[in-house]
Design a protein around this motif. Structure first.
Motif, PDB file in Angstrom:
ATOM      1  N   LEU A  43     -48.790   5.406  18.224  1.00 59.10           N
ATOM      2  CA  LEU A  43     -48.316   4.028  18.226  1.00 59.10           C
ATOM      3  C   LEU A  43     -49.363   3.137  17.570  1.00 59.10           C
ATOM      4  O   LEU A  43     -50.543   3.187  17.925  1.00 59.10           O
ATOM      5  CB  LEU A  43     -48.066   3.548  19.660  1.00 59.10           C
ATOM      6  CG  LEU A  43     -47.740   2.055  19.830  1.00 59.10           C
ATOM      7  CD1 LEU A  43     -46.429   1.693  19.128  1.00 59.10           C
ATOM      8  CD2 LEU A  43     -47.675   1.692  21.319  1.00 59.10           C
ATOM      9  N   VAL A  44     -48.938   2.319  16.601  1.00 56.78           N
ATOM     10  CA  VAL A  44     -49.813   1.326  15.987  1.00 56.78           C
ATOM     11  C   VAL A  44     -49.396  -0.050  16.501  1.00 56.78           C
ATOM     12  O   VAL A  44     -48.319  -0.551  16.167  1.00 56.78           O
ATOM     13  CB  VAL A  44     -49.733   1.367  14.449  1.00 56.78           C
ATOM     14  CG1 VAL A  44     -50.660   0.309  13.850  1.00 56.78           C
ATOM     15  CG2 VAL A  44     -50.104   2.754  13.932  1.00 56.78           C
ATOM     16  N   LEU A  45     -50.239  -0.645  17.334  1.00 64.38           N
ATOM     17  CA  LEU A  45     -50.000  -2.006  17.810  1.00 64.38           C
ATOM     18  C   LEU A  45     -50.446  -2.981  16.722  1.00 64.38           C
ATOM     19  O   LEU A  45     -51.583  -2.909  16.260  1.00 64.38           O
ATOM     20  CB  LEU A  45     -50.800  -2.273  19.084  1.00 64.38           C
ATOM     21  CG  LEU A  45     -50.395  -1.523  20.352  1.00 64.38           C
ATOM     22  CD1 LEU A  45     -51.372  -1.839  21.466  1.00 64.38           C
ATOM     23  CD2 LEU A  45     -48.995  -1.879  20.771  1.00 64.38           C
ATOM     24  N   GLY A  46     -49.562  -3.874  16.322  1.00 64.66           N
ATOM     25  CA  GLY A  46     -49.882  -4.791  15.244  1.00 64.66           C
ATOM     26  C   GLY A  46     -49.651  -4.177  13.876  1.00 64.66           C
ATOM     27  O   GLY A  46     -50.379  -4.450  12.931  1.00 64.66           O
ATOM     28  N   HIS A  47     -48.608  -3.364  13.762  1.00 62.31           N
ATOM     29  CA  HIS A  47     -48.405  -2.592  12.528  1.00 62.31           C
ATOM     30  C   HIS A  47     -48.001  -3.461  11.338  1.00 62.31           C
ATOM     31  O   HIS A  47     -48.052  -2.988  10.197  1.00 62.31           O
ATOM     32  CB  HIS A  47     -47.344  -1.507  12.760  1.00 62.31           C
ATOM     33  CG  HIS A  47     -45.933  -2.018  12.856  1.00 62.31           C
ATOM     34  ND1 HIS A  47     -45.451  -2.612  14.002  1.00 62.31           N
ATOM     35  CD2 HIS A  47     -44.917  -2.037  11.960  1.00 62.31           C
ATOM     36  CE1 HIS A  47     -44.195  -2.966  13.804  1.00 62.31           C
ATOM     37  NE2 HIS A  47     -43.838  -2.632  12.578  1.00 62.31           N
ATOM     38  N   CYS A  48     -47.609  -4.713  11.566  1.00 65.24           N
ATOM     39  CA  CYS A  48     -47.251  -5.606  10.455  1.00 65.24           C
ATOM     40  C   CYS A  48     -48.452  -6.376   9.920  1.00 65.24           C
ATOM     41  O   CYS A  48     -48.378  -6.965   8.844  1.00 65.24           O
ATOM     42  CB  CYS A  48     -46.192  -6.609  10.885  1.00 65.24           C
ATOM     43  SG  CYS A  48     -44.574  -5.894  11.209  1.00 65.24           S
ATOM     44  N   GLY A  49     -49.540  -6.402  10.680  1.00 67.45           N
ATOM     45  CA  GLY A  49     -50.723  -7.146  10.259  1.00 67.45           C
ATOM     46  C   GLY A  49     -51.507  -6.408   9.183  1.00 67.45           C
ATOM     47  O   GLY A  49     -51.227  -5.260   8.839  1.00 67.45           O
ATOM     48  N   SER A  50     -52.522  -7.073   8.672  1.00 70.62           N
ATOM     49  CA  SER A  50     -53.325  -6.516   7.582  1.00 70.62           C
ATOM     50  C   SER A  50     -53.937  -5.166   7.964  1.00 70.62           C
ATOM     51  O   SER A  50     -53.794  -4.170   7.247  1.00 70.62           O
ATOM     52  CB  SER A  50     -54.435  -7.513   7.211  1.00 70.62           C
ATOM     53  OG  SER A  50     -55.341  -6.943   6.302  1.00 70.62           O
ATOM     54  N   MET A  51     -54.637  -5.118   9.112  1.00 74.09           N
ATOM     55  CA  MET A  51     -55.277  -3.861   9.511  1.00 74.09           C
ATOM     56  C   MET A  51     -54.259  -2.849  10.016  1.00 74.09           C
ATOM     57  O   MET A  51     -54.434  -1.641   9.826  1.00 74.09           O
ATOM     58  CB  MET A  51     -56.343  -4.120  10.584  1.00 74.09           C
ATOM     59  CG  MET A  51     -57.622  -4.723  10.048  1.00 74.09           C
ATOM     60  SD  MET A  51     -58.329  -3.806   8.647  1.00 74.09           S
ATOM     61  CE  MET A  51     -58.584  -2.197   9.385  1.00 74.09           C
ATOM     62  N   GLY A  52     -53.185  -3.318  10.636  1.00 72.37           N
ATOM     63  CA  GLY A  52     -52.156  -2.388  11.083  1.00 72.37           C
ATOM     64  C   GLY A  52     -51.535  -1.642   9.917  1.00 72.37           C
ATOM     65  O   GLY A  52     -51.335  -0.420   9.962  1.00 72.37           O
ATOM     66  N   ARG A  53     -51.226  -2.371   8.846  1.00 67.99           N
ATOM     67  CA  ARG A  53     -50.658  -1.719   7.664  1.00 67.99           C
ATOM     68  C   ARG A  53     -51.648  -0.751   7.046  1.00 67.99           C
ATOM     69  O   ARG A  53     -51.285   0.321   6.570  1.00 67.99           O
ATOM     70  CB  ARG A  53     -50.230  -2.781   6.633  1.00 67.99           C
ATOM     71  CG  ARG A  53     -49.161  -3.733   7.150  1.00 67.99           C
ATOM     72  CD  ARG A  53     -48.427  -4.457   6.035  1.00 67.99           C
ATOM     73  NE  ARG A  53     -49.300  -5.180   5.134  1.00 67.99           N
ATOM     74  CZ  ARG A  53     -49.765  -6.411   5.352  1.00 67.99           C
ATOM     75  NH1 ARG A  53     -49.460  -7.036   6.491  1.00 67.99           N
ATOM     76  NH2 ARG A  53     -50.509  -7.025   4.462  1.00 67.99           N
ATOM     77  N   ARG A  54     -52.925  -1.132   7.064  1.00 66.16           N
ATOM     78  CA  ARG A  54     -53.957  -0.226   6.530  1.00 66.16           C
ATOM     79  C   ARG A  54     -54.036   1.050   7.362  1.00 66.16           C
ATOM     80  O   ARG A  54     -54.137   2.151   6.821  1.00 66.16           O
ATOM     81  CB  ARG A  54     -55.310  -0.944   6.507  1.00 66.16           C
ATOM     82  CG  ARG A  54     -56.484  -0.042   6.203  1.00 66.16           C
ATOM     83  CD  ARG A  54     -57.763  -0.836   6.017  1.00 66.16           C
ATOM     84  NE  ARG A  54     -58.057  -1.020   4.608  1.00 66.16           N
ATOM     85  CZ  ARG A  54     -58.906  -1.930   4.134  1.00 66.16           C
ATOM     86  NH1 ARG A  54     -59.505  -2.757   4.970  1.00 66.16           N
ATOM     87  NH2 ARG A  54     -59.142  -2.009   2.839  1.00 66.16           N
ATOM     88  N   ARG A  55     -54.000   0.926   8.677  1.00 60.76           N
ATOM     89  CA  ARG A  55     -54.086   2.116   9.531  1.00 60.76           C
ATOM     90  C   ARG A  55     -52.873   3.023   9.325  1.00 60.76           C
ATOM     91  O   ARG A  55     -52.992   4.252   9.374  1.00 60.76           O
ATOM     92  CB  ARG A  55     -54.215   1.709  10.998  1.00 60.76           C
ATOM     93  CG  ARG A  55     -55.492   0.955  11.329  1.00 60.76           C
ATOM     94  CD  ARG A  55     -56.755   1.715  11.007  1.00 60.76           C
ATOM     95  NE  ARG A  55     -57.951   0.941  11.336  1.00 60.76           N
ATOM     96  CZ  ARG A  55     -59.190   1.345  11.090  1.00 60.76           C
ATOM     97  NH1 ARG A  55     -59.403   2.510  10.495  1.00 60.76           N
ATOM     98  NH2 ARG A  55     -60.220   0.590  11.408  1.00 60.76           N
ATOM     99  N   VAL A  56     -51.702   2.432   9.094  1.00 58.21           N
ATOM    100  CA  VAL A  56     -50.517   3.248   8.809  1.00 58.21           C
ATOM    101  C   VAL A  56     -50.721   4.030   7.520  1.00 58.21           C
ATOM    102  O   VAL A  56     -50.402   5.227   7.440  1.00 58.21           O
ATOM    103  CB  VAL A  56     -49.255   2.365   8.730  1.00 58.21           C
ATOM    104  CG1 VAL A  56     -48.074   3.162   8.173  1.00 58.21           C
ATOM    105  CG2 VAL A  56     -48.904   1.807  10.103  1.00 58.21           C
ATOM    106  N   ARG A  57     -51.278   3.389   6.489  1.00 56.28           N
ATOM    107  CA  ARG A  57     -51.569   4.109   5.242  1.00 56.28           C
ATOM    108  C   ARG A  57     -52.533   5.256   5.485  1.00 56.28           C
ATOM    109  O   ARG A  57     -52.366   6.364   4.951  1.00 56.28           O
ATOM    110  CB  ARG A  57     -52.145   3.146   4.197  1.00 56.28           C
ATOM    111  CG  ARG A  57     -51.190   2.069   3.727  1.00 56.28           C
ATOM    112  CD  ARG A  57     -51.697   1.377   2.467  1.00 56.28           C
ATOM    113  NE  ARG A  57     -52.968   0.692   2.652  1.00 56.28           N
ATOM    114  CZ  ARG A  57     -53.094  -0.570   3.047  1.00 56.28           C
ATOM    115  NH1 ARG A  57     -52.002  -1.282   3.334  1.00 56.28           N
ATOM    116  NH2 ARG A  57     -54.282  -1.128   3.161  1.00 56.28           N
ATOM    117  N   CYS A  58     -53.556   5.006   6.308  1.00 49.29           N
ATOM    118  CA  CYS A  58     -54.529   6.061   6.642  1.00 49.29           C
ATOM    119  C   CYS A  58     -53.836   7.237   7.321  1.00 49.29           C
ATOM    120  O   CYS A  58     -54.088   8.401   6.971  1.00 49.29           O
ATOM    121  CB  CYS A  58     -55.605   5.511   7.567  1.00 49.29           C
ATOM    122  SG  CYS A  58     -56.714   4.287   6.848  1.00 49.29           S
TER     123      CYS A  58
END
Length: 326
Positions: A4-19
Motif C-alpha cells: 500500500l502506498v499512502l499518498g500515491h497521488c503526491g510527488s513522492m508517492g508517484r515516485r515510490r510507485v515508479r520505484c
C-alpha cells in the motif's frame, strides 16, 4: 507481496510507485485524500482503496505530508505491517519511538545514503587517513521543487516542516553515515533571508558546525543549506591526514587526492534516470536502491541502513541546531 502506498497521488508517492515497478512489484494499492489527486496523477494500474483500514497486505509505504508520519507508522506497525516512511522532521519524544513494535521493520527514509557516490566515499575514506575536517554546501531553490504547485499549498511552507529544515535533516543523515553517528552540534545559525522566508515565515538557511568522533578521532565539519539559490548544487570537501576528497553532485564526480595532490582514486557516477517532475539534479536510482534495502530488511532486519534509532539521532541534531542558533 501486496504493498500500500499512502499518498500515491503526491510527488513522492508517484515516485515510490515508479520505484516499485522497476523493482518488479505489481500488487500495488493506493490511498490518498489530498486535493492534489487530479486525474492526470491517477494511475489505472493501481488499485485505489477508500480507507487505509481496509488494506489487507504485507507492507506499507508512507508518502504523506511529514506531520502525519508518526500517526501512520504507529497504526500500521501495531497492525503487523512492515513500514517504510518518507523522512520526517517532526520533533517528538524518544518514548514515542520506543513504543513502536519491534517485531516488524520500520524504515525511515534517508535516501542520499544510497547514492552511489556517497557509498563510494564511505567505502574508500580510509585512503586519506584520519579525517580532520570537512565543509559541505547544499543549495537549491524551493520554487523549483513542485513547479505545478505554489509553495504555500504544501508542507514546505510550514515552519515545522519547512523546506530548509527538511533538507538539513536529509543532509545530516548521510553526513552521519559517512563520518560517524557519535556527533554533536558545536554551533549554528538559522534564519530567514530571502523573499521565500518573507512570504512563508520559514527559515530558509541553516548553517552548522558539527563534530564526529570515531575510535577516538575527532572530525569537525561545517555545513550550510539554503533553499533560495538560483543554482542547485551539493559540494563536499574533506581533509584527512593523508589527503583530500572532493565531491561535486552536479558534475557527478568524486576524487581522492594524496598529500601531493595526485589522484588516488576517482569515481564518476552515471546519470541515472530522472523523471519530468524533477530536474536532472534529482535522479531515481538511489530511490530504487533504498526501497530494495527496505524489502531486503524485511527478510533480514540486520541489513537495514535506516532505523528508528538513526532517524532519532538525526532529529536530535536538527533540534540542537535550532536550539543553539546565535
Amino acid at each position: 507481496m501486496k504493498i500500500l502506498v499512502l499518498g500515491h497521488c503526491g510527488s513522492m508517492g508517484r515516485r515510490r510507485v515508479r520505484c516499485l515497478r522497476r523493482l518488479g512489484y505489481t500488487k500495488i494499492f493506493g490511498y490518498d485524500t489530498g486535493d492534489y489527486c487530479l486525474p492526470e496523477f491517477e494511475d489505472n494500474d493501481i488499485k485505489r482503496i477508500n480507507s487505509y483500514e481496509d488494506f489487507k497486505g504485507d507492507a506499507v509505504i508512507i508518502s504523506t505530508p511529514p506531520e502525519t508520519h508518526l500517526e501512520y507508522i504507529k497504526y500500521f506497525s501495531e497492525k503487523g505491517f512492515s513500514v517504510f516512511s518518507e523522512a520526517s522532521v517532526i520533533p517528538d519524544d524518544r518514548h514515542i519511538y520506543n513504543s513502536f513494535p519491534k517485531e516488524k521493520v520500520i524504515f525511515p527514509s534517508a535516501t542520499i545514503k544510497f547514492k552511489d557516490s556517497v557509498r563510494f566515499i564511505k567505502e574508500n575514506l580510509s585512503l586519506i587517513g584520519d579525517i580532520h575536517s570537512y565543509d559541505y554546501r547544499c543549495a537549491g531553490n524551493l520554487r523549483t521543487w513542485h513547479p505545478w504547485q505554489d509553495i504555500s499549498e504544501y508542507y514546505v511552507s510550514n515552519p515545522i516542516t519547512g523546506a530548509a529544515r527538511e533538507i538539513t535533516a536529509f543532509e545530516l543523515g548521510w553526513l552521519n553515515y559517512i563520518f560517524g553517528e557519535r556527533s554533536y552540534i558545536e554551533g549554528s545559525f538559522v534564519t530567514g533571508l530571502s523573499e521565500i522566508s518573507e512570504s512563508t515565515g520559514i527559515n530558509d538557511i541553516y548553517t552548522f558546525i558539527i563534530s564526529h568522533e570515531v575510535n577516538g578521532v575527532k572530525t569537525v565539519g561545517a555545513g550550510t543549506v539554503d533553499v533560495f539559490s538560483h543554482k542547485n548544487y551539493r559540494v563536499l570537501r574533506i581533509i584527512g591526514s593523508n589527503g583530500n576528497v572532493e565531491f561535486d553532485w552536479s558534475s557527478n564526480f568524486v576524487k581522492f587526492y594524496d598529500k601531493d595532490g595526485k589522484i588516488l582514486k576517482e569515481f564518476s557516477e552515471n546519470q541515472a534516470e530522472h523523471h519530468s517532475d524533477y530536474s536532472e539534479f534529482s535522479t531515481e536510482k538511489m530511490y530504487d536502491t533504498e526501497l530494495k534495502n527496505f524489502f531486503d530488511s524485511i527478510l533480514d532486519p540486520s541489513l537495514a541502513l535506516c532505523t528508528l534509532d538513526t532517524d532519532y539521532k538525526v532529529l536530535s541534531l536538527l533540534e540542537q541546531i535550532e536550539e543553539n542558533t546565535f
